[in-house]
Design a protein around this motif. Structure first.
Motif, PDB file in Angstrom:
ATOM      1  N   THR A  15      47.123  52.281  11.196  1.00 21.52           N
ATOM      2  CA  THR A  15      47.067  51.923  12.614  1.00 21.52           C
ATOM      3  C   THR A  15      46.274  50.643  12.821  1.00 21.52           C
ATOM      4  O   THR A  15      46.707  49.720  13.528  1.00 21.52           O
ATOM      5  CB  THR A  15      46.446  53.068  13.428  1.00 21.52           C
ATOM      6  N   LEU A  16      45.111  50.567  12.194  1.00 27.39           N
ATOM      7  CA  LEU A  16      44.266  49.382  12.339  1.00 27.39           C
ATOM      8  C   LEU A  16      44.886  48.168  11.672  1.00 27.39           C
ATOM      9  O   LEU A  16      44.744  47.037  12.167  1.00 27.39           O
ATOM     10  CB  LEU A  16      42.874  49.657  11.766  1.00 27.39           C
ATOM     11  N   LEU A  17      45.565  48.367  10.554  1.00 24.45           N
ATOM     12  CA  LEU A  17      46.237  47.241   9.901  1.00 24.45           C
ATOM     13  C   LEU A  17      47.334  46.667  10.796  1.00 24.45           C
ATOM     14  O   LEU A  17      47.490  45.444  10.901  1.00 24.45           O
ATOM     15  CB  LEU A  17      46.815  47.680   8.556  1.00 24.45           C
ATOM     16  N   PHE A  18      48.090  47.550  11.438  1.00 23.25           N
ATOM     17  CA  PHE A  18      49.135  47.082  12.349  1.00 23.25           C
ATOM     18  C   PHE A  18      48.517  46.353  13.544  1.00 23.25           C
ATOM     19  O   PHE A  18      49.007  45.293  13.970  1.00 23.25           O
ATOM     20  CB  PHE A  18      49.982  48.262  12.821  1.00 23.25           C
ATOM     21  N   ILE A  19      47.421  46.912  14.094  1.00 18.32           N
ATOM     22  CA  ILE A  19      46.751  46.260  15.226  1.00 18.32           C
ATOM     23  C   ILE A  19      46.217  44.887  14.814  1.00 18.32           C
ATOM     24  O   ILE A  19      46.347  43.904  15.555  1.00 18.32           O
ATOM     25  CB  ILE A  19      45.615  47.153  15.760  1.00 18.32           C
ATOM     26  N   SER A  20      45.632  44.815  13.610  1.00 20.78           N
ATOM     27  CA  SER A  20      45.098  43.529  13.138  1.00 20.78           C
ATOM     28  C   SER A  20      46.206  42.499  12.984  1.00 20.78           C
ATOM     29  O   SER A  20      46.026  41.320  13.304  1.00 20.78           O
ATOM     30  CB  SER A  20      44.364  43.728  11.814  1.00 20.78           C
ATOM     31  N   LEU A  25      48.726  37.580  14.779  1.00 16.88           N
ATOM     32  CA  LEU A  25      49.941  36.820  15.075  1.00 16.88           C
ATOM     33  C   LEU A  25      49.941  36.297  16.509  1.00 16.88           C
ATOM     34  O   LEU A  25      50.314  35.141  16.762  1.00 16.88           O
ATOM     35  CB  LEU A  25      51.176  37.689  14.830  1.00 16.88           C
ATOM     36  N   LEU A  26      49.529  37.133  17.451  1.00 18.74           N
ATOM     37  CA  LEU A  26      49.529  36.698  18.849  1.00 18.74           C
ATOM     38  C   LEU A  26      48.606  35.513  19.071  1.00 18.74           C
ATOM     39  O   LEU A  26      48.960  34.544  19.761  1.00 18.74           O
ATOM     40  CB  LEU A  26      49.119  37.858  19.760  1.00 18.74           C
ATOM     41  N   THR A 307      38.180  40.864  19.197  1.00 18.21           N
ATOM     42  CA  THR A 307      39.254  41.742  19.664  1.00 18.21           C
ATOM     43  C   THR A 307      39.507  42.873  18.673  1.00 18.21           C
ATOM     44  O   THR A 307      39.714  44.033  19.074  1.00 18.21           O
ATOM     45  CB  THR A 307      40.543  40.932  19.876  1.00 18.21           C
ATOM     46  N   PHE A 308      39.473  42.564  17.392  1.00 22.09           N
ATOM     47  CA  PHE A 308      39.723  43.606  16.396  1.00 22.09           C
ATOM     48  C   PHE A 308      38.561  44.595  16.331  1.00 22.09           C
ATOM     49  O   PHE A 308      38.774  45.800  16.102  1.00 22.09           O
ATOM     50  CB  PHE A 308      39.963  42.975  15.030  1.00 22.09           C
ATOM     51  N   ILE A 309      37.342  44.122  16.529  1.00 25.21           N
ATOM     52  CA  ILE A 309      36.200  45.039  16.577  1.00 25.21           C
ATOM     53  C   ILE A 309      36.357  46.015  17.733  1.00 25.21           C
ATOM     54  O   ILE A 309      36.094  47.223  17.598  1.00 25.21           O
ATOM     55  CB  ILE A 309      34.878  44.251  16.692  1.00 25.21           C
ATOM     56  N   PHE A 310      36.825  45.540  18.880  1.00 29.70           N
ATOM     57  CA  PHE A 310      37.056  46.431  20.022  1.00 29.70           C
ATOM     58  C   PHE A 310      38.133  47.463  19.688  1.00 29.70           C
ATOM     59  O   PHE A 310      38.025  48.638  20.063  1.00 29.70           O
ATOM     60  CB  PHE A 310      37.473  45.628  21.250  1.00 29.70           C
ATOM     61  N   ALA A 311      39.178  47.039  18.977  1.00 29.95           N
ATOM     62  CA  ALA A 311      40.244  47.967  18.587  1.00 29.95           C
ATOM     63  C   ALA A 311      39.717  49.036  17.637  1.00 29.95           C
ATOM     64  O   ALA A 311      40.065  50.218  17.755  1.00 29.95           O
ATOM     65  CB  ALA A 311      41.389  47.196  17.943  1.00 29.95           C
ATOM     66  N   VAL A 312      38.879  48.645  16.689  1.00 31.63           N
ATOM     67  CA  VAL A 312      38.290  49.612  15.752  1.00 31.63           C
ATOM     68  C   VAL A 312      37.446  50.634  16.508  1.00 31.63           C
ATOM     69  O   VAL A 312      37.501  51.843  16.237  1.00 31.63           O
ATOM     70  CB  VAL A 312      37.445  48.884  14.690  1.00 31.63           C
TER      71      VAL A 312
END
Length: 335
Positions: A15-20, A25-26, A307-312
């Motif tokens: 899940t986190l790999l896909f979010i990262s 990419l965005l 942003t990725f820290i917030f997702a984690v």
């Protein structure tokens, strides 16, 4: 419970790999050039060397793999080295901010304490106020306490924080002079006097955010309590002769906390994200302001990392909320 937690942690990895990948990419494909902030007098060959130094000439899959390696391996080793006094990541390239040319993790570590002091304390205060207000409002429905609590909650939730913050500054800083209007980030607490100064400058931003958080959570707590107060098991508990305190605080409250736990747990990651508007109003040099500055400066590594820290954190606290469900309600079994 252990098997369920282990399964969720393993599921969190893809899940986190896909979010990262989506975040990378965005932001990487978004329009903008980090060299746009540079003076026009810089020769083109120097610009090309600067782009090469930032790794912008590499293919996108190479940059994504390097960013993952730095985020999950180099930065944790560096943090571990700082905690233990040893250097575990010597010679390893770290994620650098395009704006400051400093390691992203070091910049975040400098801003994080200020965010936790203001936003974290306001969230704790908001939760501690919201729970008893919601419980009493539901138990004494339509009483004067419930009417006042409903009115304050509607005001606190509907009025934006930037208006409340400016209003607080005008009243308590400009006219009364009780609190400073600007947060002094250079203040170090090393005595009783500096502690009082820190408390005074934190009072207004903490109150503004605590009012907003308490207004939202108290309404959820009240609604959940009202749903459970009319259930059959409550009438059965009263018919058995249990005291009203035991019925409300042991049976009703425990079941009512299940949906509220979701709101509280999912609100915790917002602490680390900072309160962007409130930090701007009171000049709190926290993570929220750092994110806005990085977006304006087109500092892609900083924005990607934050942003990725917030997702984690969101994935982690979702798991914590699910585990708390099983603790609060014995009917929920994961194994």
């Amino acid at each position: 419970m252990f098997n369920y937690t282990l399964r969720r942690l393993l599921l969190a990895i893809p899940t986190l790999l896909f979010i990262s990948l989506v975040i990378f990419l965005l932001l990487d494909l978004a329009p903008g050039d980090p060299m746009a902030q540079m003076p026009l007098t810089i020769p083109p060959e120097v610009r090309d060397k600067m782009r090469e130094a930032l790794g912008l000439n590499e293919p996108i899959y190479v940059r994504y793999g390097l960013w993952l390696y730095q985020f999950f391996w180099v930065e944790p080793l560096h943090i571990l080295g700082n905690l233990t006094g040893h250097e575990f990541a010597a010679g390893q390239q770290r994620i650098l901010s395009w704006q400051s040319r400093s390691p992203v993790a070091d910049v975040i570590a400098q801003r994080l304490p200020q965010t936790l002091w203001v936003v974290g304390l306001s969230y704790v205060v908001g939760v501690l106020l919201a729970l008893p207000i919601g419980i009493i409002s539901a138990y004494r429905q339509y009483s004067w306490f419930d009417q006042i609590g409903t009115f304050v909650s509607m005001i606190g939730y509907s009025v934006p924080t930037f208006f409340t913050g400016v209003l607080m500054i005008v009243i308590f800083s400009v006219y009364l002079g009780w609190f400073p209007s600007i947060y002094d980030t250079t203040l170090h607490v090393n005595s009783w006097d500096t502690f009082l100064l820190q408390a005074r400058q934190m009072a207004m931003p903490v109150f503004v955010l605590a009012l907003y958080n308490a207004s939202q959570i108290s309404r959820f707590m009240r609604a959940s309590m009202l749903d459970n107060l009319n259930q059959d098991y409550v009438r059965t508990a009263r018919a058995k002769g249990l005291s009203e305190k035991t019925v409300v605080l042991t049976h009703v409250l425990r079941n009512s906390l299940i949906p509220v736990i979701t709101v509280i747990a999912l609100g915790v990651p917002t602490i680390f994200g900072g309160a962007i508007i409130t930090e701007q109003v009171f000049k709190v040099n926290g993570l929220g302001q750092l994110l806005i500055t990085a977006i304006y400066a087109n500092d892609i590594p900083m924005v990607q990392t934050l942003t990725f820290i917030f997702a984690v954190l969101i994935v982690l606290f979702n798991l914590i909320a699910d585990i708390l469900y099983g603790i609060l309600d014995p009917r929920i079994r994961y194994d």
